[in-house]
Scaffold this active site. Structure first.
Site, PDB file in Angstrom:
ATOM      1  N   TYR A   1      40.976  -2.583 -34.743  1.00  0.00           N
ATOM      2  CA  TYR A   1      41.853  -2.133 -35.823  1.00  0.00           C
ATOM      3  C   TYR A   1      41.103  -2.079 -37.140  1.00  0.00           C
ATOM      4  CZ  TYR A   1      42.471  -6.890 -37.816  1.00  0.00           C
ATOM      5  OH  TYR A   1      42.272  -8.116 -38.419  1.00  0.00           O
TER       6      TYR A   1
ATOM      7  N   LYS B   1      36.143  -5.790 -35.341  1.00  0.00           N
ATOM      8  CA  LYS B   1      37.504  -6.040 -35.836  1.00  0.00           C
ATOM      9  C   LYS B   1      38.464  -5.851 -34.669  1.00  0.00           C
ATOM     10  CE  LYS B   1      39.971  -5.300 -40.223  1.00  0.00           C
ATOM     11  NZ  LYS B   1      40.253  -6.692 -40.522  1.00  0.00           N
TER      12      LYS B   1
ATOM     13  N   GLU C   1      33.340 -17.647 -42.485  1.00  0.00           N
ATOM     14  CA  GLU C   1      34.318 -16.867 -43.256  1.00  0.00           C
ATOM     15  C   GLU C   1      35.666 -17.565 -43.164  1.00  0.00           C
ATOM     16  OE1 GLU C   1      35.098 -12.967 -41.582  1.00  0.00           O
ATOM     17  OE2 GLU C   1      34.932 -13.703 -39.541  1.00  0.00           O
TER      18      GLU C   1
ATOM     19  N   LEU D   1      33.170 -10.940 -40.033  1.00  0.00           N
ATOM     20  CA  LEU D   1      33.566  -9.555 -40.230  1.00  0.00           C
ATOM     21  C   LEU D   1      32.926  -9.046 -41.523  1.00  0.00           C
ATOM     22  CD1 LEU D   1      35.574  -7.393 -39.003  1.00  0.00           C
ATOM     23  CD2 LEU D   1      36.801  -7.785 -41.132  1.00  0.00           C
TER      24      LEU D   1
HETATM   25  N1  PDD Z   1      41.557  -8.965 -42.704  1.00  0.00           N
HETATM   26  N2  PDD Z   1      37.203 -11.553 -42.280  1.00  0.00           N
HETATM   27  C1  PDD Z   1      38.261 -11.464 -41.447  1.00  0.00           C
HETATM   28  C2  PDD Z   1      38.274 -12.289 -40.204  1.00  0.00           C
HETATM   29  C3  PDD Z   1      39.317 -10.582 -41.767  1.00  0.00           C
HETATM   30  O1  PDD Z   1      40.363 -10.470 -40.925  1.00  0.00           O
HETATM   31  C4  PDD Z   1      39.268  -9.832 -42.978  1.00  0.00           C
HETATM   32  C5  PDD Z   1      40.352  -8.882 -43.382  1.00  0.00           C
HETATM   33  C6  PDD Z   1      38.143  -9.977 -43.813  1.00  0.00           C
HETATM   34  C7  PDD Z   1      38.000  -9.187 -45.109  1.00  0.00           C
HETATM   35  O2  PDD Z   1      37.719  -7.828 -44.878  1.00  0.00           O
HETATM   36  P1  PDD Z   1      38.143  -6.694 -45.947  1.00  0.00           P
HETATM   37  O3  PDD Z   1      37.531  -7.070 -47.239  1.00  0.00           O
HETATM   38  O4  PDD Z   1      37.551  -5.440 -45.392  1.00  0.00           O
HETATM   39  O5  PDD Z   1      39.649  -6.675 -46.015  1.00  0.00           O
HETATM   40  C8  PDD Z   1      37.131 -10.838 -43.425  1.00  0.00           C
HETATM   41  C9  PDD Z   1      42.582  -7.988 -42.918  1.00  0.00           C
HETATM   42  C10 PDD Z   1      43.027  -7.860 -44.338  1.00  0.00           C
HETATM   43  C11 PDD Z   1      43.719  -8.229 -41.933  1.00  0.00           C
HETATM   44  O6  PDD Z   1      43.406  -8.558 -40.792  1.00  0.00           O
HETATM   45  O7  PDD Z   1      44.892  -8.057 -42.302  1.00  0.00           O
END
Ligand code: PDD
Length: 285
Positions: free
Chosen positions: A31, A146, A179, A203
């Site tokens: 996703y 992801k 993270e 991620l």
């Molecule tokens: N999640 N690390 C993880 C495990 C994440 O699920 C996310 C984002 C990030 C940050 O990535 P970005 O800056 O591209 O949003 C880091 C999204 C917001 C979610 O699963 O809803």
């Protein structure tokens, strides 16, 4: 709310998928979450590149070219209310008789997309910062994908909620920080921003990239390297980033204050730069 499912736009109540969908049965899919500012998908090319990386990682053929994705995304933005939205894009290996191995021949993937109003962090969180806990990172070794299979992240985030906190910061091998359960984490020491490397254990956040670009463009010293547990607990400041949380200060870790226990100078600087960037770049026509 109008959603997109396999080539059609429809009210969410009418959207149906098979109970044999491999996303439902195995969590076999990937996703993206894409923020939309002033009806423009932010860093679409970068999000589509990360999507391709995730699809390559699970050996799933991409059903659309980048321009086809852009067409679907722009249509969905137009179908939904709100200048600022957040898009959830989800692709699974499709519906087939239950067998762990890939369907052979392949079946059409399931492609689902929805849009929701983009939340912005409430003022009180910006003012006071957030509390986090730490926990062992018990996820797999491909956290750069992801994947929709988010059960470890779900359980890890719930640990924070049960502790009255906002996020769980993950520690790999009792050694270094990777993270958050759904966010990226930065540390600050002696005026320098420290960022963990974008490897297979985290991620690669789009917001993470923006923060490092803002640091580089504004003369803020930074270093990309592993952050040891001891450094996490000795940091002057800790910051959290994601598309929906933007940049937040972490002011408490495992019940103890981080630095002074108040959002620090690096947070104030980066938060201000991020807001300027949003106004001048993300919203620019
Ligand atoms: N999640 N690390 C993880 C495990 C994440 O699920 C996310 C984002 C990030 C940050 O990535 P970005 O800056 O591209 O949003 C880091 C999204 C917001 C979610 O699963 O809803």
């Amino acid at each position: 709310m109008t959603i997109y499912l396999n080539g059609q736009y429809m009210p969410i109540e009418e959207a149906k998928i098979s109970v044999l969908d491999r996303g439902f049965i195995f969590g076999d899919g990937v996703y993206e979450v894409i923020p939309v500012y002033s009806r423009k998908a932010f860093r679409l090319a970068e999000h589509l590149r990360r999507l391709q990386h995730s699809m390559d990682g699970i050996k799933l053929a991409n059903p659309h070219s980048d321009s086809e994705w852009a067409g679907i995304i722009n249509e969905l933005i137009a179908c939904n209310a709100g200048e600022d939205q957040y898009l959830y894009l989800h692709i699974t290996r499709g519906a087939a008789k239950r067998d762990h191995a890939f369907p052979n021949p392949p079946v059409p993937p399931t492609v689902f997309m929805m849009s929701n109003p983009l939340p912005t962090p409430p003022a009180e969180l910006l003012h006071s910062g957030i509390a986090c806990i730490t926990a062992p990172d018990n996820r797999w070794l491909r956290c750069d994908i992801k994947a929709i299979a988010l059960l470890p992240n779900v359980l890890l985030r719930q640990m924070a909620v049960d502790a009255g906190c906002a996020e769980t910061i993950l520690i790999r091998d009792n050694d270094f920080m990777t993270e958050g359960a759904a966010s990226n984490i930065f540390a600050v020491k002696g005026g320098k921003l420290l960022a963990p490397p974008k490897d297979n254990l985290m991620l690669p956040g789009i917001t993470y990239d923006v923060v490092l670009e803002l640091a580089a463009a504004n003369g803020i010293p930074y270093e990309v390297r592993k952050i040891a547990v001891a450094e996490l607990f000795a940091a002057d400041e800790l910051l959290l980033t994601s598309s929906t949380k933007e940049v937040l200060a972490i002011t408490q870790l495992d019940g103890k204050p981080v630095g002074t226990g108040q959002p620090g100078a690096m947070f104030s600087r980066l938060h201000a730069l991020y807001q300027d960037f949003k106004r001048d770049v993300m919203r620019a026509a």
